[in-house]
Design an enzyme around this catalytic site. Sequence first.
Site, short mmCIF file in Angstrom:
data_model
loop_
_atom_site.label_atom_id
_atom_site.label_comp_id
_atom_site.label_asym_id
_atom_site.label_seq_id
_atom_site.Cartn_x
_atom_site.Cartn_y
_atom_site.Cartn_z
N GLY A 1 -12.61 -4.22 2.10
CA GLY A 1 -14.05 -4.02 2.19
C GLY A 1 -14.59 -3.19 1.04
O GLY A 1 -15.66 -3.50 0.49
N LYS B 1 -14.95 -15.53 8.78
CA LYS B 1 -16.36 -15.53 9.16
C LYS B 1 -17.29 -15.25 8.00
O LYS B 1 -17.07 -14.32 7.23
CB LYS B 1 -16.60 -14.49 10.26
CG LYS B 1 -15.93 -14.81 11.58
CD LYS B 1 -16.28 -13.77 12.64
CE LYS B 1 -15.65 -14.11 13.98
NZ LYS B 1 -16.04 -13.10 15.02
N ARG C 1 0.82 -1.21 0.00
CA ARG C 1 0.00 0.00 0.00
C ARG C 1 0.85 1.26 0.00
O ARG C 1 0.47 2.27 -0.60
CB ARG C 1 -0.96 -0.02 1.19
CG ARG C 1 -2.10 -1.02 1.00
CD ARG C 1 -3.00 -1.09 2.20
NE ARG C 1 -4.15 -1.95 1.91
CZ ARG C 1 -4.97 -2.41 2.84
NH1 ARG C 1 -4.78 -2.11 4.13
NH2 ARG C 1 -6.00 -3.18 2.52
N GLY D 1 -6.03 -7.28 2.34
CA GLY D 1 -4.70 -7.35 2.94
C GLY D 1 -4.06 -8.72 2.90
O GLY D 1 -2.90 -8.88 2.50
#
Length: 398
Positions: A374, A198, A41, A351
């Site tokens: 996201g 999850k 990044r 990431g």
Amino acid sequence: MNILRFTDLCASGQASGQRVFIRADLNVPQDDAGQITEDTRIRASVPCIQMALAAGAAVMVTSHLGRPTEGEFKPEDSLAPVAARLGELLGREVPLIADWVGGVSVAPGQVVLLENCRVNKGEKKNNEDLSRQMAALCDIYVNDAFGTAHRAEATTHGIAKFAKIACAGPLLSAEIDALNAALGAPKRPLVAIVAGSKVSTKLTILKSLSAKVDQLIVGGGIANTFMLAAGLPIGKSLAEADLVGDAKAVIDLMAARGASVPIPSDVVTAKAFAADAPATTKASSEVAADDMILDIGPQTATQLAAVLNGAGTIVWNGPVGVFEFDAFAHGTETIAKAVAESSAFSIAGGGDTLAAIAKYGIEKQVSYISTGGGAFLEVLEGKTLPAFEVLMQRAASA
């Protein structure tokens, strides 16, 4: 998407001598000693900064790092390691400025890094007073932080409302162009790889994708929940039993369209979550009560690689196993190499995905590497991101 681009401002000379505020995404992983472990990044942010310096602008750059408590600066929240690495990449010292909201001294041709923006009170709530104060620091606001484009915060949204000029940096512009190219009219089959610990964090996205993609590859803890939904044993593996119904709904939605969610036919298990835990490959139907599933098996990996080889477009977010442990990295390595070798247009983001791409050295073989996690998936879901929305509003009113 109609937005003003920083590239055009620089090309026309409008950035010369101007105070330029760049919101970058420099949120990089660090080890316990605070050393940066992966700098993709930071490297991705360099072209925008160099462009501003070459244009003769007075350059301010800021980013968040980690999850600091607003108004309570701690040493571990500091961008100091980022400033050091950025200085190495730019070939010049990059001063780190604390308590900068009230004013910043920077001359044309110079660049400074403004300390962790999420330490400022009101940042996450997009406080108007804070946004106006920051807007007053600059003549041109540049959003080059796709990774935070899905959050309406003061440095990603509020400042863009009040700055004299608000535009997209080259990285954000490239993200927009690549996503539009892949998702506006993707070459079929469209295959999405969505992995993570999850289902709950990606449930809405999984449901949305089930109406769009031709194959939905799930991995990690998400795959374990889907295995439960398929009636397979998972032992003591990470999963969300209360979301089995949702996983079944995704499988059914895909099946109704003639699409599928491949369920692992074999897995790699261990009795403990540890790098040195003995790894055992077994059929998915033979997982024992005390087993932990830490990777997909070689048969499954080969099957998924074949799916990717036949894809027209690939969207990849997340490793399919605990690739940080060598014994449980084969699945992710196979997926990574399949993406690299495929002739499909491929976009990868997140990431952990960036870390896997770096580990297997396939950066140049992925069509586009997104710096967003996201935000990347929310665009895939069809949402209009707050950062995009405000830049489009500013362009429309210009």
